[in-house]
Design an enzyme around this catalytic site. Structure first.
Site, PDB file in Angstrom:
ATOM      1  N   TYR A  96     -20.321   1.570  -9.654  1.00 25.43           N
ATOM      2  CA  TYR A  96     -19.110   1.119 -10.354  1.00 25.43           C
ATOM      3  C   TYR A  96     -17.914   1.643  -9.584  1.00 25.43           C
ATOM      4  CZ  TYR A  96     -15.840   0.388 -14.242  1.00 25.43           C
ATOM      5  OH  TYR A  96     -14.794  -0.027 -15.038  1.00 25.43           O
TER       6      TYR A  96
ATOM      7  N   GLU B 218     -14.544   9.842 -15.810  1.00 30.56           N
ATOM      8  CA  GLU B 218     -14.383   9.029 -17.038  1.00 30.56           C
ATOM      9  C   GLU B 218     -13.085   9.351 -17.773  1.00 30.56           C
ATOM     10  OE1 GLU B 218     -15.802   6.536 -17.188  1.00 30.56           O
ATOM     11  OE2 GLU B 218     -17.751   6.822 -16.252  1.00 30.56           O
TER      12      GLU B 218
HETATM   13  C1  LIG Z   1     -26.486   6.561 -19.797  1.00 28.42           C
HETATM   14  C2  LIG Z   1     -26.387   8.032 -19.716  1.00 28.42           C
HETATM   15  C3  LIG Z   1     -25.015   8.475 -19.355  1.00 28.42           C
HETATM   16  C4  LIG Z   1     -24.951   9.937 -19.173  1.00 28.42           C
HETATM   17  C5  LIG Z   1     -23.743  10.292 -18.355  1.00 28.42           C
HETATM   18  C6  LIG Z   1     -23.918  11.553 -17.742  1.00 28.42           C
HETATM   19  C7  LIG Z   1     -23.390  11.870 -16.610  1.00 28.42           C
HETATM   20  C8  LIG Z   1     -22.474  11.016 -15.761  1.00 28.42           C
HETATM   21  C9  LIG Z   1     -22.661  11.374 -14.373  1.00 28.42           C
HETATM   22  C10 LIG Z   1     -21.775  11.255 -13.418  1.00 28.42           C
HETATM   23  C11 LIG Z   1     -20.409  10.640 -13.516  1.00 28.42           C
HETATM   24  C12 LIG Z   1     -20.560   9.241 -13.355  1.00 28.42           C
HETATM   25  C13 LIG Z   1     -19.618   8.360 -13.333  1.00 28.42           C
HETATM   26  C14 LIG Z   1     -18.228   8.535 -13.392  1.00 28.42           C
HETATM   27  C15 LIG Z   1     -17.539   7.396 -13.357  1.00 28.42           C
HETATM   28  C16 LIG Z   1     -16.086   7.295 -13.430  1.00 28.42           C
HETATM   29  O1  LIG Z   1     -15.368   8.253 -13.475  1.00 28.42           O
HETATM   30  S1  LIG Z   1     -15.518   5.697 -13.478  1.00 28.42           S
HETATM   31  C17 LIG Z   1     -13.786   5.812 -13.506  1.00 28.42           C
HETATM   32  C18 LIG Z   1     -13.300   6.293 -14.832  1.00 28.42           C
HETATM   33  N1  LIG Z   1     -11.891   6.178 -14.905  1.00 28.42           N
HETATM   34  C19 LIG Z   1     -11.206   6.433 -15.979  1.00 28.42           C
HETATM   35  O2  LIG Z   1     -11.763   6.849 -16.976  1.00 28.42           O
HETATM   36  C20 LIG Z   1      -9.736   6.117 -15.919  1.00 28.42           C
HETATM   37  C21 LIG Z   1      -8.995   6.667 -17.091  1.00 28.42           C
HETATM   38  N2  LIG Z   1      -7.939   5.771 -17.432  1.00 28.42           N
HETATM   39  C22 LIG Z   1      -8.045   4.896 -18.451  1.00 28.42           C
HETATM   40  O3  LIG Z   1      -9.063   4.797 -19.111  1.00 28.42           O
HETATM   41  C23 LIG Z   1      -6.848   4.042 -18.688  1.00 28.42           C
HETATM   42  O4  LIG Z   1      -6.064   3.843 -17.621  1.00 28.42           O
HETATM   43  C24 LIG Z   1      -5.981   4.568 -19.827  1.00 28.42           C
HETATM   44  C25 LIG Z   1      -6.783   4.408 -21.107  1.00 28.42           C
HETATM   45  C26 LIG Z   1      -5.571   6.012 -19.630  1.00 28.42           C
HETATM   46  C27 LIG Z   1      -4.712   3.721 -19.893  1.00 28.42           C
HETATM   47  O5  LIG Z   1      -5.061   2.392 -19.695  1.00 28.42           O
HETATM   48  P1  LIG Z   1      -3.970   1.256 -19.607  1.00 28.42           P
HETATM   49  O6  LIG Z   1      -4.660  -0.034 -19.433  1.00 28.42           O
HETATM   50  O7  LIG Z   1      -2.901   1.593 -18.649  1.00 28.42           O
HETATM   51  O8  LIG Z   1      -3.440   1.388 -21.068  1.00 28.42           O
HETATM   52  P2  LIG Z   1      -2.109   0.972 -21.730  1.00 28.42           P
HETATM   53  O9  LIG Z   1      -1.176   2.115 -21.678  1.00 28.42           O
HETATM   54  O10 LIG Z   1      -1.685  -0.369 -21.233  1.00 28.42           O
HETATM   55  O11 LIG Z   1      -2.637   0.745 -23.226  1.00 28.42           O
HETATM   56  C28 LIG Z   1      -3.084   1.785 -23.998  1.00 28.42           C
HETATM   57  C29 LIG Z   1      -3.693   1.101 -25.202  1.00 28.42           C
HETATM   58  O12 LIG Z   1      -4.978   0.630 -24.837  1.00 28.42           O
HETATM   59  C30 LIG Z   1      -5.929   1.215 -25.711  1.00 28.42           C
HETATM   60  N3  LIG Z   1      -7.158   1.437 -24.948  1.00 28.42           N
HETATM   61  C31 LIG Z   1      -7.283   2.017 -23.745  1.00 28.42           C
HETATM   62  N4  LIG Z   1      -8.578   2.070 -23.401  1.00 28.42           N
HETATM   63  C32 LIG Z   1      -9.256   1.498 -24.398  1.00 28.42           C
HETATM   64  C33 LIG Z   1     -10.646   1.272 -24.625  1.00 28.42           C
HETATM   65  N5  LIG Z   1     -11.557   1.664 -23.747  1.00 28.42           N
HETATM   66  N6  LIG Z   1     -10.989   0.669 -25.770  1.00 28.42           N
HETATM   67  C34 LIG Z   1     -10.065   0.300 -26.697  1.00 28.42           C
HETATM   68  N7  LIG Z   1      -8.727   0.484 -26.527  1.00 28.42           N
HETATM   69  C35 LIG Z   1      -8.352   1.088 -25.409  1.00 28.42           C
HETATM   70  C36 LIG Z   1      -5.315   2.503 -26.145  1.00 28.42           C
HETATM   71  O13 LIG Z   1      -5.884   2.979 -27.323  1.00 28.42           O
HETATM   72  C37 LIG Z   1      -3.877   2.107 -26.316  1.00 28.42           C
HETATM   73  O14 LIG Z   1      -3.763   1.428 -27.546  1.00 28.42           O
HETATM   74  P3  LIG Z   1      -2.371   1.425 -28.302  1.00 28.42           P
HETATM   75  O15 LIG Z   1      -1.363   0.796 -27.412  1.00 28.42           O
HETATM   76  O16 LIG Z   1      -2.062   2.842 -28.612  1.00 28.42           O
HETATM   77  O17 LIG Z   1      -2.669   0.610 -29.525  1.00 28.42           O
HETATM   78  C1  FAD Z   2     -17.905  13.914 -10.041  1.00 29.35           C
HETATM   79  C2  FAD Z   2     -17.048  12.688 -10.103  1.00 29.35           C
HETATM   80  C3  FAD Z   2     -17.635  11.437 -10.162  1.00 29.35           C
HETATM   81  C4  FAD Z   2     -16.854  10.289 -10.201  1.00 29.35           C
HETATM   82  N1  FAD Z   2     -17.462   9.072 -10.204  1.00 29.35           N
HETATM   83  C5  FAD Z   2     -16.707   7.945 -10.183  1.00 29.35           C
HETATM   84  C6  FAD Z   2     -17.327   6.656 -10.152  1.00 29.35           C
HETATM   85  O1  FAD Z   2     -18.543   6.532 -10.132  1.00 29.35           O
HETATM   86  N2  FAD Z   2     -16.536   5.564 -10.122  1.00 29.35           N
HETATM   87  C7  FAD Z   2     -15.183   5.653 -10.123  1.00 29.35           C
HETATM   88  O2  FAD Z   2     -14.525   4.612 -10.093  1.00 29.35           O
HETATM   89  N3  FAD Z   2     -14.576   6.862 -10.180  1.00 29.35           N
HETATM   90  C8  FAD Z   2     -15.298   8.003 -10.205  1.00 29.35           C
HETATM   91  N4  FAD Z   2     -14.677   9.243 -10.251  1.00 29.35           N
HETATM   92  C9  FAD Z   2     -13.217   9.316 -10.288  1.00 29.35           C
HETATM   93  C10 FAD Z   2     -12.685   9.795 -11.629  1.00 29.35           C
HETATM   94  O3  FAD Z   2     -12.905   8.848 -12.628  1.00 29.35           O
HETATM   95  C11 FAD Z   2     -11.202  10.114 -11.503  1.00 29.35           C
HETATM   96  O4  FAD Z   2     -11.058  11.155 -10.575  1.00 29.35           O
HETATM   97  C12 FAD Z   2     -10.635  10.492 -12.845  1.00 29.35           C
HETATM   98  O5  FAD Z   2     -10.530   9.369 -13.676  1.00 29.35           O
HETATM   99  C13 FAD Z   2      -9.265  11.193 -12.741  1.00 29.35           C
HETATM  100  O6  FAD Z   2      -8.352  10.422 -12.071  1.00 29.35           O
HETATM  101  P1  FAD Z   2      -7.481  10.996 -10.845  1.00 29.35           P
HETATM  102  O7  FAD Z   2      -8.417  11.565  -9.851  1.00 29.35           O
HETATM  103  O8  FAD Z   2      -6.597   9.897 -10.457  1.00 29.35           O
HETATM  104  O9  FAD Z   2      -6.634  12.170 -11.456  1.00 29.35           O
HETATM  105  P2  FAD Z   2      -5.037  12.230 -11.630  1.00 29.35           P
HETATM  106  O10 FAD Z   2      -4.666  11.197 -12.602  1.00 29.35           O
HETATM  107  O11 FAD Z   2      -4.387  12.178 -10.308  1.00 29.35           O
HETATM  108  O12 FAD Z   2      -4.917  13.640 -12.263  1.00 29.35           O
HETATM  109  C14 FAD Z   2      -4.187  14.747 -11.691  1.00 29.35           C
HETATM  110  C15 FAD Z   2      -3.413  15.463 -12.811  1.00 29.35           C
HETATM  111  O13 FAD Z   2      -2.415  14.596 -13.320  1.00 29.35           O
HETATM  112  C16 FAD Z   2      -2.465  14.568 -14.740  1.00 29.35           C
HETATM  113  N5  FAD Z   2      -2.056  13.235 -15.209  1.00 29.35           N
HETATM  114  C17 FAD Z   2      -2.269  12.039 -14.645  1.00 29.35           C
HETATM  115  N6  FAD Z   2      -1.768  11.045 -15.403  1.00 29.35           N
HETATM  116  C18 FAD Z   2      -1.229  11.609 -16.481  1.00 29.35           C
HETATM  117  C19 FAD Z   2      -0.559  11.115 -17.634  1.00 29.35           C
HETATM  118  N7  FAD Z   2      -0.378   9.820 -17.833  1.00 29.35           N
HETATM  119  N8  FAD Z   2      -0.126  11.998 -18.545  1.00 29.35           N
HETATM  120  C20 FAD Z   2      -0.321  13.314 -18.371  1.00 29.35           C
HETATM  121  N9  FAD Z   2      -0.945  13.850 -17.310  1.00 29.35           N
HETATM  122  C21 FAD Z   2      -1.392  13.018 -16.361  1.00 29.35           C
HETATM  123  C22 FAD Z   2      -3.915  14.864 -15.090  1.00 29.35           C
HETATM  124  O14 FAD Z   2      -4.029  15.376 -16.398  1.00 29.35           O
HETATM  125  C23 FAD Z   2      -4.275  15.879 -14.005  1.00 29.35           C
HETATM  126  O15 FAD Z   2      -3.897  17.167 -14.452  1.00 29.35           O
HETATM  127  C24 FAD Z   2     -15.444  10.402 -10.198  1.00 29.35           C
HETATM  128  C25 FAD Z   2     -14.843  11.674 -10.151  1.00 29.35           C
HETATM  129  C26 FAD Z   2     -15.625  12.810 -10.094  1.00 29.35           C
HETATM  130  C27 FAD Z   2     -14.960  14.149 -10.033  1.00 29.35           C
END
Ligand SMILES: CCCCC/C=C\C/C=C\C/C=C\C=C\C(=O)SCCNC(=O)CCNC(=O)[C@H](O)C(C)(C)COP(=O)(O)OP(=O)(O)OC[C@H]1O[C@@H](n2cnc3c(N)ncnc32)[C@H](O)[C@@H]1OP(=O)(O)O
Ligand code: FAD
Length: 642
Positions: free
Chosen positions: A120, A405
């Site tokens: 992903y 996440e």
């Molecule tokens: C099967 C077994 C699993 C076990 C797992 C164990 C281990 C895992 C192992 C390793 C790690 C593996 C993978 C890792 C993968 C990743 O990290 S993938 C990348 C993940 N990235 C993120 O999580 C990014 C975080 N950012 C966001 O989610 C969004 O940008 C954020 C929600 C912060 C803002 O989004 P944006 O589109 O900009 O939002 P808006 O400001 O326009 O709108 C906010 C409104 O939207 C609602 N909302 C946001 N997300 C959701 C949702 N998912 N569902 C429903 N609604 C959602 C939010 O509530 C706001 O609503 P209101 O406006 O307040 O009404």
């Molecule tokens: C082990 C690991 C596995 C991962 N696996 C995947 C994967 O499989 N796929 C994938 O797509 N990604 C993956 N990622 C990426 C991961 O999802 C991102 O690193 C994570 O979502 C954080 O985003 P960033 O790195 O941009 O942090 P940043 O957003 O740059 O965060 C830096 C600092 O800024 C602050 N900050 C940022 N925005 C705001 C805000 N709006 N308000 C207040 N504070 C803020 C944060 O709190 C933090 O303190 C992985 C990361 C790790 C560490």
């Protein structure tokens, strides 16, 4: 107790059967301790076991059961990840939730048979949190009915996706979709990255590994760039969103429905965190009942370090948290599965509640898990610092969860949006519209806590006290936010100025949910002995947690100083009560030695002999004189002697 932890007697029995089968299959064991391997060796070893598992999985588990699969992975492949970790954790869930039936028929069976390996790919070098500012584009070419994927600059390189670097040949790629010069925002696309026969990157694709990390080093987290790389229109995942051949865009029933793969992991990772916390505590608690150091009574022999109250205080509240997270995680997974089913049939009304809940839980659980594991490491003294304890690896993996996440602060702020909306309902006299998870915000509480005043009140008065502090902080932070806006501050600026207070509200709300989930579970238990042991743990949990957040309850006089003393005494009382059960409460998780990978935490307690054996097996001990000595240190000493 194992049945409580794993959900049923059948599940607990199956886990035991699976562990027993694995114990009889040496080809599935680590060929040497993981800490003695290089990163390349670990990846090779993991791939070796992975291919055996693909062949033999059906003999060991029911491959359609996610819990059995998870257990098999933990035992055989371990916590440090594997070359296909993201395939199961996100690639298949993303296809299952976001691909149309037709697309699923084309790709899912191949993914499930492991003909292809996927990941992903969302995060980029320049942006992870702020998805609206991702820079990878997918521009629709009407003439060829293709999307053209492009990486316009270095910050747009995909960066971090697990197994992207070397192992995967496909990915669900998130890119901004542009049709007829209009940007429709981030959307998921199925993209082939490598040739299926040669595994070479396809023309137009730049791909590789991002290098070693704090932990998870078996996973090849990767980078990915596109140079005007073309994919068919039908590779846009089209269960909820559609683009027709003429470029007509059909919008999804909920703006954030494409974020479902993230919600999936946030829901499932909670029990994963509980398992890591319990593993570290199992190691530390077993070791603490073997390690003897110092005397409590000078006339008596040296005691097991677990007899020290400070050691109990360091470990036992985290044991309670591990159980609490496991129970809260199980409830969340149930809710997630329900919401997913509803979403598939077009009902998206529960998505906001689930998003708020999982955002808060993900943040609080990963943070407290990290805290608990680090305490477990320190509780093992010097040996905790050795990789022989394996606690540092567990820690490194667990705290990754604070970042992936959704960075924890950011996710707490997502929950805060939900809480502020709920506070607005309370303030405008519309409490009846509050959802079940926040209904308490609309309930008037007593003027003071009755914690020590009503005998045999169970945990009701504790829950009420948690509700009071959570409600008060939510309303306070919301007032601060509304107040700034009334003074003319722009919404976003006002939000930022209140964000520390808002996140405090999110944490308190989440901690309340965790306490309530624990109480619900204990109330359901029929077996008296199990109920008694878990009730003791719950007593420790509610008192310890309340002490931790006491300032919120003291500042408005809801708790008095004498009640605080009562709570403190309860903590000490339950530390003592739990002591005789401590090791059993962790052994009940039934981690095998193979799974724990810890010399210090061995079931047989034979620590010292095995630590010596481990040290002797260090590659540095293959020879008595290292070449670093002959080449550099020896000549240096000789020169100094002249
Ligand atoms: C099967 C077994 C699993 C076990 C797992 C164990 C281990 C895992 C192992 C390793 C790690 C593996 C993978 C890792 C993968 C990743 O990290 S993938 C990348 C993940 N990235 C993120 O999580 C990014 C975080 N950012 C966001 O989610 C969004 O940008 C954020 C929600 C912060 C803002 O989004 P944006 O589109 O900009 O939002 P808006 O400001 O326009 O709108 C906010 C409104 O939207 C609602 N909302 C946001 N997300 C959701 C949702 N998912 N569902 C429903 N609604 C959602 C939010 O509530 C706001 O609503 P209101 O406006 O307040 O009404
Ligand atoms: C082990 C690991 C596995 C991962 N696996 C995947 C994967 O499989 N796929 C994938 O797509 N990604 C993956 N990622 C990426 C991961 O999802 C991102 O690193 C994570 O979502 C954080 O985003 P960033 O790195 O941009 O942090 P940043 O957003 O740059 O965060 C830096 C600092 O800024 C602050 N900050 C940022 N925005 C705001 C805000 N709006 N308000 C207040 N504070 C803020 C944060 O709190 C933090 O303190 C992985 C990361 C790790 C560490």
């Amino acid at each position: 107790m194992a049945a409580q932890i794993w959900g049923s007697e059948k599940r607990a029995r199956r886990r035991r059967e699976i562990s027993a089968k694995i114990a009889q299959m040496p080809e599935l064991h680590d060929s040497k301790p993981l800490p003695f391997m290089t990163r390349e060796e670990k990846i090779m070893e993991s791939a070796r076991k992975l291919t055996i598992l693909t062949e033999k999985m059906g003999q060991i588990i029911d491959p359609t059961d996610p819990a059995e699969l998870y257990h098999l992975n933990n035992e055989v492949l371990g916590l440090e990840g594997n070359p296909m970790a993201l395939h199961g954790v996100m690639f298949i869930p993303a296809l299952s939730a976001q691909a149309s039936d037709e697309q699923q028929a084309k790709w899912l069976p191949r993914a499930l048979r492991r003909e292809i390996i996927g990941t992903y790919a969302q995060t980029e070098l320049g942006h992870g949190t702020n998805l609206q500012n991702l820079e990878t584009t997918a521009t629709y070419d009407l003439a060829t009915q293709e999307f053209v994927l492009h990486t316009p600059q270095i910050t747009a390189l995909k960066w971090w996706p697990g197994n992207l670097g070397k192992s995967s040949n496909y990915a669900v790629v998130v890119a901004h979709m542009i049709i007829k010069a209009k940007n429709y925002g981030p959307h998921p696309f199925m993209v082939q990255l490598r040739d299926e026969k040669t595994h070479e990157p396809l023309p137009g694709i730049t791909i590789g590994d991002i290098g070693p990390k704090m932990a998870y080093n078996i996973v090849d987290n990767g980078f990915l760039g596109f140079n005007k790389y073309r994919i068919p229109r039908t590779n846009l995942l089209m269960r909820h969103t559609k683009v027709e051949a003429d470029g007509t865009y059909i919008k999804p029933p909920h703006a954030k429905i494409n974020y479902s793969a993230m919600v999936h992991v946030r829901a499932y990772m909670l029990t994963g965190q509980a398992i890591m916390l319990a593993s570290a505590l199992n190691i530390a608690t077993r070791y603490s009942s073997v390690r003897r150091q110092g005397q409590i009574d000078k006339s008596q022999p040296e005691v097991k370090v677990l007899e020290y109250q400070t050691q109990q205080h360091r470990l036992f509240p985290s044991i309670a948290r591990a159980y609490a997270f496991q129970f809260a995680g199980a409830e969340t997974v149930k809710l997630y599965e329900h919401v997913l089913k509803e979403m598939k049939s077009g009902n998206v009304s529960l998505m906001a509640d689930l998003h708020a809940l999982t955002s808060g839980l993900k943040s609080v659980v990963t943070y407290q898990t990290g805290e608990g594991i680090e305490q477990a490491r320190m509780a093992c003294g010097g040996h905790g610092y050795s990789m022989a304890s394996y606690i540092s690896e567990i820690y490194g993996v667990a705290i990754g969860g604070c970042t992936y996440e959704g960075e924890n602060m950011v996710m707490l702020l997502q929950l805060a949006r939900y809480l502020v909306k709920s506070a607005a309902l309370v303030k405008s006299g519309q409490s009846s519209k509050l959802g079940p998870l926040v209904a308490y915000l609309g309930v008037k509480s007593e003027p003071t806590s009755l914690i020590d005043r009503i005998p045999n009140s169970g945990f009701t008065e504790y829950v009420k006290t948690f509700q009071h502090v959570s409600k008060r902080q939510t309303l306070k932070a919301a007032d601060m936010f509304f107040g700034l806006m009334e003074k003319g501050e722009k919404r976003e600026i006002a939000w930022n100025k209140c964000s520390v207070e808002l996140n405090r509200a999110s944490r308190l709300h989440t901690r309340l949910f965790i306490v309530e989930a624990f109480v619900r579970r204990v109330n359901e238990i029929a077996d008296i002995r199990i109920k008694e042991a878990l009730t003791d743990l719950l007593h420790l949990h509610v008192n310890y947690e309340l002490l931790d957040i006491a300032s919120y309850a003291l500042e408005d006089g809801f708790l008095s100083a004498s009640q605080l003393d009562y709570i403190r005494d309860q903590v000490y009382l339950y530390l003592g009560k739990i002591r005789p059960n401590a090791v059993s409460l962790l052994d009940s998780w039934e981690f095998s030695d193979i799974e724990l990978r810890s010399v210090l935490g061995r079931r047989d307690g034979n620590v010292y002999e095995n630590l010596f054996k481990w040290a002797k097996s260090s590659p540095l001990n293959k020879t008595d004189v290292l070449s670093s000595v002959t080449q550099y240190l020896k000549p240096m000493m000789e020169k100094a002697r002249l």
